[in-house]
Write a protein that holds these residues in place. Structure first.
Motif, PDB file in Angstrom:
ATOM      1  N   ILE A  68       0.855  -1.182   0.000  1.00 37.97           N
ATOM      2  CA  ILE A  68       0.000   0.000   0.000  1.00 37.97           C
ATOM      3  C   ILE A  68       0.892   1.234   0.000  1.00 37.97           C
ATOM      4  O   ILE A  68       1.782   1.358   0.844  1.00 37.97           O
ATOM      5  CB  ILE A  68      -0.919   0.018   1.236  1.00 37.97           C
ATOM      6  CG1 ILE A  68      -1.667  -1.305   1.400  1.00 37.97           C
ATOM      7  CG2 ILE A  68      -1.868   1.193   1.174  1.00 37.97           C
ATOM      8  CD1 ILE A  68      -2.644  -1.611   0.314  1.00 37.97           C
ATOM      9  N   LEU A  69       0.644   2.128  -0.950  1.00 38.09           N
ATOM     10  CA  LEU A  69       1.436   3.343  -1.077  1.00 38.09           C
ATOM     11  C   LEU A  69       0.538   4.575  -1.051  1.00 38.09           C
ATOM     12  O   LEU A  69      -0.669   4.484  -1.278  1.00 38.09           O
ATOM     13  CB  LEU A  69       2.213   3.342  -2.399  1.00 38.09           C
ATOM     14  CG  LEU A  69       3.163   2.184  -2.666  1.00 38.09           C
ATOM     15  CD1 LEU A  69       3.808   2.346  -4.032  1.00 38.09           C
ATOM     16  CD2 LEU A  69       4.222   2.096  -1.580  1.00 38.09           C
ATOM     17  N   CYS A  70       1.165   5.734  -0.838  1.00 39.63           N
ATOM     18  CA  CYS A  70       0.434   7.000  -0.958  1.00 39.63           C
ATOM     19  C   CYS A  70       0.341   7.349  -2.439  1.00 39.63           C
ATOM     20  O   CYS A  70       0.986   6.716  -3.289  1.00 39.63           O
ATOM     21  CB  CYS A  70       1.154   8.107  -0.189  1.00 39.63           C
ATOM     22  SG  CYS A  70       2.731   8.606  -0.900  1.00 39.63           S
ATOM     23  N   THR A  71      -0.438   8.352  -2.752  1.00 38.97           N
ATOM     24  CA  THR A  71      -0.645   8.754  -4.142  1.00 38.97           C
ATOM     25  C   THR A  71       0.668   9.104  -4.830  1.00 38.97           C
ATOM     26  O   THR A  71       0.958   8.627  -5.927  1.00 38.97           O
ATOM     27  CB  THR A  71      -1.594   9.968  -4.210  1.00 38.97           C
ATOM     28  OG1 THR A  71      -2.825   9.607  -3.603  1.00 38.97           O
ATOM     29  CG2 THR A  71      -1.844  10.398  -5.639  1.00 38.97           C
ATOM     30  N   ASN A  72       1.475   9.953  -4.181  1.00 40.87           N
ATOM     31  CA  ASN A  72       2.711  10.417  -4.812  1.00 40.87           C
ATOM     32  C   ASN A  72       3.695   9.283  -5.095  1.00 40.87           C
ATOM     33  O   ASN A  72       4.285   9.225  -6.176  1.00 40.87           O
ATOM     34  CB  ASN A  72       3.377  11.496  -3.960  1.00 40.87           C
ATOM     35  CG  ASN A  72       2.575  12.773  -3.942  1.00 40.87           C
ATOM     36  OD1 ASN A  72       1.798  13.039  -4.850  1.00 40.87           O
ATOM     37  ND2 ASN A  72       2.738  13.562  -2.895  1.00 40.87           N
ATOM     38  N   CYS A  73       3.882   8.383  -4.147  1.00 40.64           N
ATOM     39  CA  CYS A  73       4.821   7.273  -4.345  1.00 40.64           C
ATOM     40  C   CYS A  73       4.302   6.326  -5.431  1.00 40.64           C
ATOM     41  O   CYS A  73       5.078   5.847  -6.255  1.00 40.64           O
ATOM     42  CB  CYS A  73       5.047   6.523  -3.040  1.00 40.64           C
ATOM     43  SG  CYS A  73       5.972   7.494  -1.824  1.00 40.64           S
ATOM     44  N   ASN A  74       2.999   6.075  -5.432  1.00 38.63           N
ATOM     45  CA  ASN A  74       2.413   5.199  -6.437  1.00 38.63           C
ATOM     46  C   ASN A  74       2.592   5.781  -7.840  1.00 38.63           C
ATOM     47  O   ASN A  74       2.983   5.077  -8.775  1.00 38.63           O
ATOM     48  CB  ASN A  74       0.934   4.972  -6.134  1.00 38.63           C
ATOM     49  CG  ASN A  74       0.337   3.881  -6.970  1.00 38.63           C
ATOM     50  OD1 ASN A  74       0.906   2.812  -7.116  1.00 38.63           O
ATOM     51  ND2 ASN A  74      -0.824   4.149  -7.526  1.00 38.63           N
ATOM     52  N   ILE A  75       2.331   7.079  -7.989  1.00 43.20           N
ATOM     53  CA  ILE A  75       2.495   7.736  -9.290  1.00 43.20           C
ATOM     54  C   ILE A  75       3.971   7.757  -9.681  1.00 43.20           C
ATOM     55  O   ILE A  75       4.323   7.512 -10.844  1.00 43.20           O
ATOM     56  CB  ILE A  75       1.905   9.159  -9.259  1.00 43.20           C
ATOM     57  CG1 ILE A  75       0.380   9.076  -9.180  1.00 43.20           C
ATOM     58  CG2 ILE A  75       2.336   9.964 -10.478  1.00 43.20           C
ATOM     59  CD1 ILE A  75      -0.297  10.415  -8.943  1.00 43.20           C
ATOM     60  N   GLY A  76       4.844   8.034  -8.718  1.00 41.81           N
ATOM     61  CA  GLY A  76       6.285   8.082  -8.992  1.00 41.81           C
ATOM     62  C   GLY A  76       6.812   6.767  -9.537  1.00 41.81           C
ATOM     63  O   GLY A  76       7.520   6.736 -10.553  1.00 41.81           O
ATOM     64  N   ILE A  77       6.455   5.668  -8.890  1.00 39.07           N
ATOM     65  CA  ILE A  77       6.894   4.351  -9.368  1.00 39.07           C
ATOM     66  C   ILE A  77       6.306   4.067 -10.743  1.00 39.07           C
ATOM     67  O   ILE A  77       6.980   3.547 -11.625  1.00 39.07           O
ATOM     68  CB  ILE A  77       6.503   3.250  -8.361  1.00 39.07           C
ATOM     69  CG1 ILE A  77       7.406   3.341  -7.147  1.00 39.07           C
ATOM     70  CG2 ILE A  77       6.611   1.868  -8.985  1.00 39.07           C
ATOM     71  CD1 ILE A  77       7.088   2.339  -6.074  1.00 39.07           C
ATOM     72  N   GLY A  78       5.058   4.441 -10.926  1.00 37.84           N
ATOM     73  CA  GLY A  78       4.403   4.235 -12.218  1.00 37.84           C
ATOM     74  C   GLY A  78       5.085   5.013 -13.328  1.00 37.84           C
ATOM     75  O   GLY A  78       5.231   4.524 -14.444  1.00 37.84           O
ATOM     76  N   MET A  79       5.526   6.224 -13.030  1.00 36.13           N
ATOM     77  CA  MET A  79       6.202   7.039 -14.038  1.00 36.13           C
ATOM     78  C   MET A  79       7.544   6.421 -14.453  1.00 36.13           C
ATOM     79  O   MET A  79       7.982   6.593 -15.581  1.00 36.13           O
ATOM     80  CB  MET A  79       6.438   8.456 -13.517  1.00 36.13           C
ATOM     81  CG  MET A  79       5.155   9.227 -13.371  1.00 36.13           C
ATOM     82  SD  MET A  79       4.324   9.385 -14.941  1.00 36.13           S
ATOM     83  CE  MET A  79       3.663  10.985 -14.818  1.00 36.13           C
ATOM     84  N   PHE A  80       8.181   5.709 -13.530  1.00 32.96           N
ATOM     85  CA  PHE A  80       9.432   5.018 -13.858  1.00 32.96           C
ATOM     86  C   PHE A  80       9.183   3.648 -14.478  1.00 32.96           C
ATOM     87  O   PHE A  80      10.118   2.930 -14.798  1.00 32.96           O
ATOM     88  CB  PHE A  80      10.312   4.889 -12.610  1.00 32.96           C
ATOM     89  CG  PHE A  80      11.096   6.127 -12.301  1.00 32.96           C
ATOM     90  CD1 PHE A  80      12.261   6.410 -12.989  1.00 32.96           C
ATOM     91  CD2 PHE A  80      10.671   7.017 -11.335  1.00 32.96           C
ATOM     92  CE1 PHE A  80      12.993   7.549 -12.720  1.00 32.96           C
ATOM     93  CE2 PHE A  80      11.389   8.164 -11.057  1.00 32.96           C
ATOM     94  CZ  PHE A  80      12.551   8.437 -11.747  1.00 32.96           C
ATOM     95  N   ARG A  81       7.919   3.287 -14.637  1.00 30.64           N
ATOM     96  CA  ARG A  81       7.506   2.025 -15.269  1.00 30.64           C
ATOM     97  C   ARG A  81       8.176   0.793 -14.633  1.00 30.64           C
ATOM     98  O   ARG A  81       8.603  -0.124 -15.332  1.00 30.64           O
ATOM     99  CB  ARG A  81       7.786   2.070 -16.769  1.00 30.64           C
ATOM    100  CG  ARG A  81       6.948   3.090 -17.492  1.00 30.64           C
ATOM    101  CD  ARG A  81       7.214   3.028 -18.993  1.00 30.64           C
ATOM    102  NE  ARG A  81       6.388   3.975 -19.703  1.00 30.64           N
ATOM    103  CZ  ARG A  81       6.755   5.231 -19.977  1.00 30.64           C
ATOM    104  NH1 ARG A  81       7.923   5.678 -19.601  1.00 30.64           N
ATOM    105  NH2 ARG A  81       5.946   6.027 -20.624  1.00 30.64           N
ATOM    106  N   ASP A  82       8.323   0.829 -13.315  1.00 29.18           N
ATOM    107  CA  ASP A  82       8.920  -0.283 -12.552  1.00 29.18           C
ATOM    108  C   ASP A  82      10.332  -0.624 -13.022  1.00 29.18           C
ATOM    109  O   ASP A  82      10.811  -1.741 -12.844  1.00 29.18           O
ATOM    110  CB  ASP A  82       8.043  -1.537 -12.625  1.00 29.18           C
ATOM    111  CG  ASP A  82       6.693  -1.340 -11.970  1.00 29.18           C
ATOM    112  OD1 ASP A  82       6.507  -0.335 -11.262  1.00 29.18           O
ATOM    113  OD2 ASP A  82       5.824  -2.199 -12.155  1.00 29.18           O
ATOM    114  N   ASN A  83      11.028   0.333 -13.622  1.00 31.62           N
ATOM    115  CA  ASN A  83      12.376   0.116 -14.162  1.00 31.62           C
ATOM    116  C   ASN A  83      13.407   0.388 -13.063  1.00 31.62           C
ATOM    117  O   ASN A  83      13.649   1.541 -12.693  1.00 31.62           O
ATOM    118  CB  ASN A  83      12.595   1.043 -15.368  1.00 31.62           C
ATOM    119  CG  ASN A  83      13.913   0.811 -16.044  1.00 31.62           C
ATOM    120  OD1 ASN A  83      14.889   0.412 -15.424  1.00 31.62           O
ATOM    121  ND2 ASN A  83      13.940   1.077 -17.336  1.00 31.62           N
ATOM    122  N   LEU A  84      14.029  -0.670 -12.543  1.00 37.18           N
ATOM    123  CA  LEU A  84      14.986  -0.536 -11.450  1.00 37.18           C
ATOM    124  C   LEU A  84      16.211   0.287 -11.848  1.00 37.18           C
ATOM    125  O   LEU A  84      16.732   1.057 -11.047  1.00 37.18           O
ATOM    126  CB  LEU A  84      15.420  -1.919 -10.952  1.00 37.18           C
ATOM    127  CG  LEU A  84      14.327  -2.732 -10.265  1.00 37.18           C
ATOM    128  CD1 LEU A  84      14.842  -4.111  -9.906  1.00 37.18           C
ATOM    129  CD2 LEU A  84      13.820  -2.027  -9.037  1.00 37.18           C
TER     130      LEU A  84
END
Length: 133
Positions: free
Chosen positions: A103-119
């Motif tokens: 479970i993440l907050c809005t900002n962290c969820n969007i941030g990870i999504g913007m990086f497309r889960d690319n480590l």
């Protein structure tokens, strides 16, 4: 063999749009029903998309101390039916496997999504931020 789909006639589109408009107007008249409907839809979507129930989400959030797994922002299950993003929990999942991660907050969820889960990209961003401070 390809199927040809017919475009719905203007009359059917108008009738459908009218039904949707009337439904939204009825919900707008009753804010309690509207909020309950949003919560209900949110719960249905999480079960359908990620295979997690509201009880599992609440349990997971409690195990995380009621905070975002990344930034530790306070989250609340009470915020689910609201439109405001602050404090609203988001179900994070792997876009490759669809597996529930936390479970993440809005900002962290969007941030990870913007990086497309690319480590690699996330690692490069961390290095970039470290080098600029």
């Amino acid at each position: 063999m390809s199927r040809e789909f017919k475009e719905p006639c203007a009359e059917k589109r108008a009738a459908s749009a009218k039904r949707v408009r009337e439904y939204r107007e009825r919900l707008a008249l009753d804010p309690i029903k509207s909020e309950a409907r949003r919560k209900e839809k949110w719960a249905y979507d999480r079960k359908y998309l990620y295979g997690v129930t509201m009880e599992q989400i609440a349990t997971h959030l409690a195990a995380q101390g009621g905070t975002c797994k990344i930034c530790a922002a306070a989250l609340s299950m009470d915020k689910l039916g609201q439109r405001k993003r602050e404090g609203k929990p988001h179900v994070d999942h792997c876009h490759t496997t669809g597996a529930f991660r936390g479970i993440l907050c809005t900002n962290c969820n969007i941030g990870i999504g913007m990086f497309r889960d690319n480590l690699l990209a996330l690692s490069n961003a961390i290095n970039y931020l470290g080098a600029t401070q």
